[in-house]
Design an enzyme around this catalytic site. Structure first.
Site, short mmCIF file in Angstrom:
data_model
loop_
_atom_site.label_atom_id
_atom_site.label_comp_id
_atom_site.label_asym_id
_atom_site.label_seq_id
_atom_site.Cartn_x
_atom_site.Cartn_y
_atom_site.Cartn_z
N SER A 170 0.84 -1.15 -0.01
CA SER A 170 0.15 -0.10 0.11
C SER A 170 0.86 1.28 -0.17
O SER A 170 1.65 1.45 0.91
CB SER A 170 -0.86 0.14 1.40
OG SER A 170 -1.47 -1.17 1.38
N CYS B 277 -6.94 -1.09 7.56
CA CYS B 277 -5.77 -1.76 6.63
C CYS B 277 -4.83 -2.49 7.66
O CYS B 277 -4.57 -2.28 8.95
CB CYS B 277 -5.07 -0.57 6.07
SG CYS B 277 -3.62 -1.20 5.27
N ASP C 110 -8.34 -2.65 3.11
CA ASP C 110 -7.03 -3.25 2.46
C ASP C 110 -6.33 -3.97 3.37
O ASP C 110 -5.65 -3.66 4.21
CB ASP C 110 -6.43 -1.68 2.09
CG ASP C 110 -5.28 -2.00 1.40
OD1 ASP C 110 -4.63 -3.24 0.92
OD2 ASP C 110 -4.39 -1.28 1.00
N TRP D 8 -4.40 -8.15 4.41
CA TRP D 8 -3.64 -9.10 3.87
C TRP D 8 -3.58 -10.22 4.86
O TRP D 8 -3.87 -10.15 6.23
CB TRP D 8 -2.27 -8.85 3.37
CG TRP D 8 -1.55 -8.15 4.65
CD1 TRP D 8 -0.78 -8.51 5.66
CD2 TRP D 8 -1.27 -6.69 4.44
NE1 TRP D 8 -0.52 -7.53 6.28
CE2 TRP D 8 -0.60 -6.49 5.81
CE3 TRP D 8 -1.95 -5.57 3.80
CZ2 TRP D 8 -0.27 -5.25 6.15
CZ3 TRP D 8 -1.95 -4.35 4.40
CH2 TRP D 8 -0.97 -4.02 5.43
#
Length: 633
Positions: free
Chosen positions: A415, A585, A630, A632
């Site tokens: 990002s 995020c 966002d 992961w």
């Protein structure tokens, strides 16, 4: 996205690339090459493509002929014509990207499926294997959509949708599905497996002895010499070499290494927006590459090509050729991830100890014993290919077969931690260096973060091949909308860009809504990264509220969601009455789930909702684009 051929090139370049009059009809191609199985892949990181290649190769064992195909390269409107080929079958290996989106290369196919309601696919036999990750909200959305949509359009599903979960063991899910899938195909088409279980080579080795070194790839992703003569536009096939201008350690203490890098994109015509991702192409550690050469007893500097035995295939080589083994193992092949079972299966024949052979084949089967052996010996022990070769001395594969089987080294996405309004010619990255000890006592290092850590800024130019991947993670169109940002650890990255942008908008005299930040780290005096920047933003009223959770500075753990719950009244008011946008995020597995739960509880406690209503409420925010993640895993 867009076409690769949009840039003016001299004739020589064109000859090196595929010709622009590319065959876009997969039907004609299948007829010409006698194929009756086509495996389409929607792939972002290469796994779906790898699975598609394995299925296409499997077909040979059943007297059928398969080809793997990128839907972006073909006209998908031809699916209705597949019935022109006897015993034809289309398989779709579809990965889901981000928030339930199609992968870049499957976007056009997805649009085509959505737009064509009157399409008649009644002659189409199909099956879908989906790749996803259970920690994400929209688990396997793309595979599920393709499966249902093809059926809606009249196609005939000949085997159930397979669901692969990358949070568990994707490889195991695929093997189990595939072991049931092929018998169903045999039954449907009345074919039988040939007993031949031997390995089928896809490429043949050519060693070049007198090749001009100007014709040899040295790590370029697409065009030969593209790193010497750079030509825009820059994308995944043609990355830009950005110079590293800043590389500093962010944390003041502790045993981890958090870093901030700045990449110079001056003169590249590259544009980005806050929230986008920068993709970088890393290279493997030369010490690992040298060790592989030693263990296999080969000269890594031999110039070779691996040429596809199927002359008609779009994929002439598994990676850019001609090149050297050293370049292939450094730039093109993934040598650090635990190898998938098909690699072990195909390499088994090169083990001189029958016990080793048996174990390698067992790991590739779907027997409970084989699965647990693979799980324990390969995955849990984090054994990469080098560790396997070291721990199994009887295994001596030829290096060219190993290079054919290893997956491609993939770009890594970060990002972007800057705003192009403030830094038009610079892209900032914030990352933590990955390094850990495995059960076998080896130290494994993350490929990209260790490579970036060593990109020193000391006189000589350190460069990083990169391109931009657009994202849906965007600040509200109206600056007056409040934003709530939640990003512990390196999850703060896109929010540094958001904060810079909101500060810039304020300077332009725009009315900027409330800007609330929830950040978390372990210890205030160790890893409170960007502390000065955040406190300045608070002082200048760019951040209207800064909440920081230090998880380990007291005897009980405190996380971002605890701070969120503490501010439940003002937070609810921002969301419910003032149209605030929420951004999350970081880690998908725990943090994003816990934060979502905290929002449910706020909706219940302050908004007076039931849990069902609260869940629906948050879902609606997601649909409206007011709750973005966002994340992961």
């Amino acid at each position: 996205m867009g076409c690769v051929f949009s840039l003016p090139e001299d004739k020589r370049d064109v000859a090196e690339r595929a010709p622009s009059t590319r065959e876009t009809s997969f039907i004609e191609k299948m007829k010409k090459t006698g194929k009756n199985i086509i495996v389409f892949y929607g792939s972002q990181t290469g796994t779906a493509e790898e699975f598609a290649n394995r299925l296409a190769k499997d077909a040979q064992r059943y007297g059928m002929k398969g080809m793997a195909a990128d839907p972006e390269e073909y006209s998908m409107g031809e699916l209705s014509r597949l019935s022109e080929i006897p015993n034809a079958l289309a398989i779709f290996c579809m990965a889901t990207y981000g928030e339930g989106d199609p992968t870049d290369n499957a976007q056009d196919f997805y649009d085509w499926l959505q737009e064509n309601d009157d399409e008649d696919l009644s002659g189409l036999n199909f099956t879908v294997f989906a790749l996803g990750n259970k920690t994400y909200e929209h688990y396997n959305a793309m595979g599920k959509y393709v499966d249902k949509r093809l059926e809606d359009l009249g196609a005939k599903r000949i085997f159930d949708l397979g669901l692969g979960d990358d949070d568990g063991n994707l490889e195991e899910d695929f093997i189990s599905w595939r072991e049931q899938f092929w018998p169903a195909v045999c039954e449907h088409f009345g074919v039988e497996a040939s007993g031949d279980e031997s390995s089928i080579r896809q490429y043949e080795l050519k060693v070049h002895t007198d090749l001009n070194m100007n014709k040899v790839y040295t790590g370029e992703i697409g065009r030969l010499k593209s790193f010497e003569v750079q030509k825009p536009p820059f994308d995944s096939k043609n990355p830009f070499l950005a110079t590293v201008t800043v590389n500093r350690r962010l944390n003041k203490g502790g045993d981890r290494h958090l870093m901030h890098l700045e990449l110079d994109i001056t003169g590249s015509k590259i544009r980005y927006e806050s929230g986008d991702h920068v993709a970088v192409f890393p290279t493997n550690d030369s010490a690992l590459v040298n060790k592989l050469g030693e263990v296999l007893g080969v000269d890594l500097d031999v110039v070779i090509s691996l040429n596809n035995l199927d002359e008609e295939s779009n994929k002439k080589h598994p990676f850019p050729c001609p090149t050297t083994y050293r370049t292939a193992l450094t730039h093109y092949l993934d040598i650090t991830n635990p190898p998938r079972t098909n690699v072990l299966y195909e390499l088994a024949q090169y083990a001189s100890d029958p016990k080793d052979q048996e174990n390698m084949r067992k790991m590739a089967s779907s027997s409970p014993e084989g699965k647990s052996l693979y799980q324990n010996w390969v995955l849990d022990a984090c054994r990469n290919i080098l560790a396997i070769l070291e721990d199994m001395p009887s295994l001596k594969p030829p290096i060219d077969h190993l290079c054919e089987l290893l997956p491609r080294l993939q770009a890594r996405y970060y990002s972007i931690a800057s705003s192009s309004k403030v830094h038009p010619n610079s892209i900032h990255i914030c990352a933590v260096v990955v390094e850990y000890q495995t059960k076998t006592g080896r130290v494994n290092k993350g490929v990209a973060t260790n490579w970036l850590k060593n990109k020193l800024v000391n006189g000589h130019k350190s460069t990083v091949p990169m391109y931009i991947r657009k994202s849906q993670f965007r600040l509200p169109f109206k600056a007056s909308n409040p934003v709530i940002m939640i990003g512990p650890g390196t999850g703060i990255a896109p929010f540094m860009g958001f904060i810079q942008e909101r500060g810039w908008l304020k300077q332009q005299g725009k009315e900027v809504g409330e800007t609330v930040m929830f950040f978390g780290c372990r210890h205030k005096n160790e890893d409170y990264i960007y502390q000065e920047e955040l406190e300045d933003a608070e002082k200048n009223k760019v951040l209207t509220q800064l909440n920081v959770a230090f998880s380990r500075d007291q005897d009980h753990k405190v996380y971002v969601q605890h701070h969120l719950k503490k501010s439940k009244e003002p937070i609810w008011k921002l969301i419910h009455s003032e149209n605030a946008h929420i951004y999350i995020c970081g880690d998908a597995r725990n943090m994003a789930k816990d934060v979502q739960l905290a929002f449910y509880e706020i909706a219940e406690e302050v908004g007076g909702m039931t849990r069902t209503q609260a869940t629906d409420y948050v879902k609606k925010l997601m649909t409206k684009g007011r709750y973005s993640q966002d994340v992961w895993s």
